[in-house]
Design a protein around this motif. Sequence first.
Motif, PDB file in Angstrom:
ATOM      1  N   GLU A   1     -20.780  69.582 152.171  1.00 47.68           N
ATOM      2  CA  GLU A   1     -21.402  69.706 150.870  1.00 47.68           C
ATOM      3  C   GLU A   1     -22.435  68.640 150.839  1.00 47.68           C
ATOM      4  N   PHE A   2     -23.672  69.063 150.495  1.00 47.86           N
ATOM      5  CA  PHE A   2     -24.656  67.826 150.075  1.00 47.86           C
ATOM      6  C   PHE A   2     -24.369  67.420 148.662  1.00 47.86           C
ATOM      7  N   THR A   3     -24.275  65.853 148.703  1.00 47.69           N
ATOM      8  CA  THR A   3     -23.906  65.341 147.204  1.00 47.69           C
ATOM      9  C   THR A   3     -24.707  64.219 147.111  1.00 47.69           C
ATOM     10  N   ASN A   4     -24.243  63.540 146.045  1.00 50.99           N
ATOM     11  CA  ASN A   4     -24.817  62.131 145.859  1.00 50.99           C
ATOM     12  C   ASN A   4     -23.433  61.421 145.822  1.00 50.99           C
ATOM     13  N   MET A   5     -22.922  60.451 146.862  1.00 53.17           N
ATOM     14  CA  MET A   5     -21.733  60.005 147.038  1.00 53.17           C
ATOM     15  C   MET A   5     -21.822  58.598 146.279  1.00 53.17           C
ATOM     16  N   ARG A   6     -22.988  58.324 145.768  1.00 54.35           N
ATOM     17  CA  ARG A   6     -22.985  57.049 144.529  1.00 54.35           C
ATOM     18  C   ARG A   6     -21.942  57.549 143.476  1.00 54.35           C
ATOM     19  N   GLU A   7     -21.794  58.659 143.237  1.00 55.10           N
ATOM     20  CA  GLU A   7     -20.995  59.207 142.160  1.00 55.10           C
ATOM     21  C   GLU A   7     -19.558  58.857 142.383  1.00 55.10           C
ATOM     22  N   ILE A   8     -18.998  58.720 143.555  1.00 54.05           N
ATOM     23  CA  ILE A   8     -17.522  58.331 143.637  1.00 54.05           C
ATOM     24  C   ILE A   8     -17.330  56.930 144.123  1.00 54.05           C
ATOM     25  N   LEU A   9     -18.223  56.514 144.574  1.00 55.76           N
ATOM     26  CA  LEU A   9     -17.984  54.893 144.894  1.00 55.76           C
ATOM     27  C   LEU A   9     -18.112  53.817 143.779  1.00 55.76           C
ATOM     28  N   PRO A  10     -17.264  52.706 143.894  1.00 60.44           N
ATOM     29  CA  PRO A  10     -17.792  51.748 142.908  1.00 60.44           C
ATOM     30  C   PRO A  10     -18.952  50.886 143.334  1.00 60.44           C
ATOM     31  N   ASP A  11     -19.764  50.598 142.369  1.00 59.54           N
ATOM     32  CA  ASP A  11     -21.061  49.972 142.457  1.00 59.54           C
ATOM     33  C   ASP A  11     -21.035  48.966 143.508  1.00 59.54           C
ATOM     34  N   TYR A  12     -19.928  47.940 143.499  1.00 56.99           N
ATOM     35  CA  TYR A  12     -19.686  46.997 144.678  1.00 56.99           C
ATOM     36  C   TYR A  12     -19.867  47.399 146.002  1.00 56.99           C
ATOM     37  N   ILE A  13     -19.227  48.646 146.282  1.00 61.58           N
ATOM     38  CA  ILE A  13     -19.084  49.259 147.591  1.00 61.58           C
ATOM     39  C   ILE A  13     -20.604  50.058 147.821  1.00 61.58           C
ATOM     40  N   SER A  14     -21.159  50.611 146.996  1.00 56.37           N
ATOM     41  CA  SER A  14     -22.383  51.257 147.322  1.00 56.37           C
ATOM     42  C   SER A  14     -23.362  50.179 147.534  1.00 56.37           C
ATOM     43  N   GLU A  15     -23.520  49.338 146.732  1.00 54.10           N
ATOM     44  CA  GLU A  15     -24.516  48.121 146.750  1.00 54.10           C
ATOM     45  C   GLU A  15     -24.205  47.427 148.241  1.00 54.10           C
ATOM     46  N   SER A  16     -23.048  47.197 148.624  1.00 49.77           N
ATOM     47  CA  SER A  16     -22.662  46.334 149.781  1.00 49.77           C
ATOM     48  C   SER A  16     -23.037  47.394 151.064  1.00 49.77           C
ATOM     49  N   ILE A  17     -23.035  48.404 150.977  1.00 49.39           N
ATOM     50  CA  ILE A  17     -23.444  49.710 151.931  1.00 49.39           C
ATOM     51  C   ILE A  17     -24.944  49.437 152.314  1.00 49.39           C
ATOM     52  N   ILE A  18     -25.627  49.598 151.268  1.00 48.48           N
ATOM     53  CA  ILE A  18     -27.105  49.359 151.421  1.00 48.48           C
ATOM     54  C   ILE A  18     -27.536  48.151 151.418  1.00 48.48           C
ATOM     55  N   GLU A  19     -27.023  47.062 151.226  1.00 51.00           N
ATOM     56  CA  GLU A  19     -27.269  45.634 151.865  1.00 51.00           C
ATOM     57  C   GLU A  19     -26.977  45.687 153.346  1.00 51.00           C
ATOM     58  N   GLY A  20     -26.056  46.160 153.806  1.00 50.61           N
ATOM     59  CA  GLY A  20     -25.407  46.010 155.127  1.00 50.61           C
ATOM     60  C   GLY A  20     -26.263  46.955 155.860  1.00 50.61           C
ATOM     61  N   VAL A  21     -26.610  48.104 155.516  1.00 49.50           N
ATOM     62  CA  VAL A  21     -27.518  48.820 156.497  1.00 49.50           C
ATOM     63  C   VAL A  21     -28.965  48.398 156.547  1.00 49.50           C
ATOM     64  N   GLU A  22     -29.613  47.857 155.556  1.00 54.94           N
ATOM     65  CA  GLU A  22     -30.850  47.081 155.826  1.00 54.94           C
ATOM     66  C   GLU A  22     -30.725  45.892 156.545  1.00 54.94           C
ATOM     67  N   ALA A  23     -29.561  45.273 156.795  1.00 53.07           N
ATOM     68  CA  ALA A  23     -29.395  44.170 157.328  1.00 53.07           C
ATOM     69  C   ALA A  23     -29.152  44.407 158.772  1.00 53.07           C
ATOM     70  N   PHE A  24     -28.718  45.530 158.954  1.00 52.36           N
ATOM     71  CA  PHE A  24     -28.250  46.036 160.358  1.00 52.36           C
ATOM     72  C   PHE A  24     -29.516  46.485 161.165  1.00 52.36           C
ATOM     73  N   GLU A  25     -30.587  46.762 160.345  1.00 53.67           N
ATOM     74  CA  GLU A  25     -31.742  47.158 161.159  1.00 53.67           C
ATOM     75  C   GLU A  25     -32.479  46.029 161.755  1.00 53.67           C
ATOM     76  N   GLY A  26     -32.015  44.928 161.391  1.00 52.19           N
ATOM     77  CA  GLY A  26     -32.465  43.627 162.505  1.00 52.19           C
ATOM     78  C   GLY A  26     -31.975  43.694 163.748  1.00 52.19           C
ATOM     79  N   LYS A  27     -30.857  44.388 163.738  1.00 51.26           N
ATOM     80  CA  LYS A  27     -29.866  44.407 165.270  1.00 51.26           C
ATOM     81  C   LYS A  27     -30.373  45.645 166.023  1.00 51.26           C
ATOM     82  N   ILE A  28     -30.242  46.754 165.220  1.00 60.52           N
ATOM     83  CA  ILE A  28     -30.395  48.176 165.964  1.00 60.52           C
ATOM     84  C   ILE A  28     -31.648  48.606 165.094  1.00 60.52           C
TER      85      ILE A  28
END
Length: 531
Positions: free
Chosen positions: A432-459
């Motif tokens: 089901e298409f959703t917005n998963m920001r609605e279920i995760l605590p902000d500290y999890i969502s923000e960490s995921i975004i920061e991590g994905v952006e950082a991982f771009e430098g490796k892959i």
Amino acid sequence: MIRISQLKLGVDHTKEDLLVKVSKLLRIPVAGMTSYEIIKQSVDARKKDAIRFIYTIDIETKDEESIVHRVKDANVTLAVKKEYQFPQCGTETLANRPVIVGSGPAGLFSAIMLARSGYRPLILERGEDVDKRQQSVDGFWNGGVLNPNSNVQFGEGGAGTFSDGKLNTLVKDPVMRNRKVLELFVEFGADPSILYVNKPHIGTDVLSRIVKNMREEIIRLGGEVRFNSLVTDILMKDGNVSGVMVNEREEIPVDTLILAIGHSARDTFHVLERRGVPMEAKAFAVGLRIQHPQEEINRSQYGKDAPEVLGAADYKLTHQCKSGRGIYTFCMCPGGYVVNASSEEGRLAVNGMSYHKRDGENANSALIVTVTPDDFDDDSPLAGIAYQRKLEEAAYQLGKGNIPIQLYGDFKNNCKSGTFGDVKPALKGGYEFTNMREILPDYISESIIEGVEAFEGKIRGFRRQDAILAGVESRTSSPVRITRDEAFESRIRGIYPCGEGAGYAGGITSAAMDGLKVAEAIASRYKSFSF
């Protein structure tokens, strides 16, 4: 025995090429080698136009000491072959055979070692045998009803049966338990290459066959395996375990109980808490799964014209966030699928799975963020379970019982997705298409975004906007530790907490190794039974 390290050859080499290189290095004829064994094979892909295999290899030949002295190479040394040794049986008498709760890696490997030493163990497994379990799981993925006792988490083989079947571990291994685990996997049907490749894996399809073979051997040796047998209570007397209740109606006397229950056995944890078995909450990690085209991962890791022999590429990425939390990829599945791994009604969790060939269109991995008891709502031993359940209930509601999914770009922009981009989903179960920001605590969502952006430098391409996220990934490791002493025994005597669910392992191999440890502890203490 001569050990050669850092032996490098092109990925297209033959067996003869390997032996000729060894021959030239040692300055002896190929025919002069009595035997050879590959100890390790890894890939050096730092130069994409010159990818090589790196070997560690053991050679037996004549005059080994003089050859090593003559060659004078730091990578050529004398070595002594180490082998795993199971202890001699002890002297104390068991009134009853050992009972093992759970048939995941910890339970199976403790059982096989005890069975081979004459202890005739009894395995109690709440789920079905692997064939019936596969039918139940396939039915659930195709829109059927969840079986709470037989699913991706529960049943013969444990949660690892529906995974990539990775066998690598970071556990230190001075007594060769890791090697013994791999040898047992090979004995029961795995490809012998797992004994030396740097990142061995089996795949869910092969693992299913292996656990069945192990079960048949345990039974042949006098053990017993009972399926659909949920332990609903643990009985105690004078500070010792005295029995277990199965399916609320059958009492089985017990004086040695191996708790290899797996990290999703939440009802059993509640039984243990009620019975006063010492436990404590522990840190674990939660997050989402991300999917990319496998071809894109191959290109990033191996280059544009990656040799086919290398197979589907993997990755392992970590990042320390500005908040101080760590984010890392976990259980990366090359050519795999994201699966609905739920085990409780009204709650939804996902996991990753690959078949042996790893030939699916997508790569996927968990993007998980560390959480600690400080993040939980209270300080009870089971507070981490409550934390998981809260996320899983929200995921179930958001996805209307299906896997919630969202494109990374929409997740970053905090808006619901409505269509796919160029990345097409590889899923087992409805979505089901959703917005998963609605279920995760902000500290999890923000960490995921920061991590994905950082991982771009490796892959390259990791942060592509149409990468598919799925959630929630909440079963990464046990949120509970069942405490035990140096003899692997609980304060409630006769109970041996074991494996990943008990908080002492983090994957198939480490759980199996812990199963060996507990079997050793029991065997070194007690006499076995005569047939």
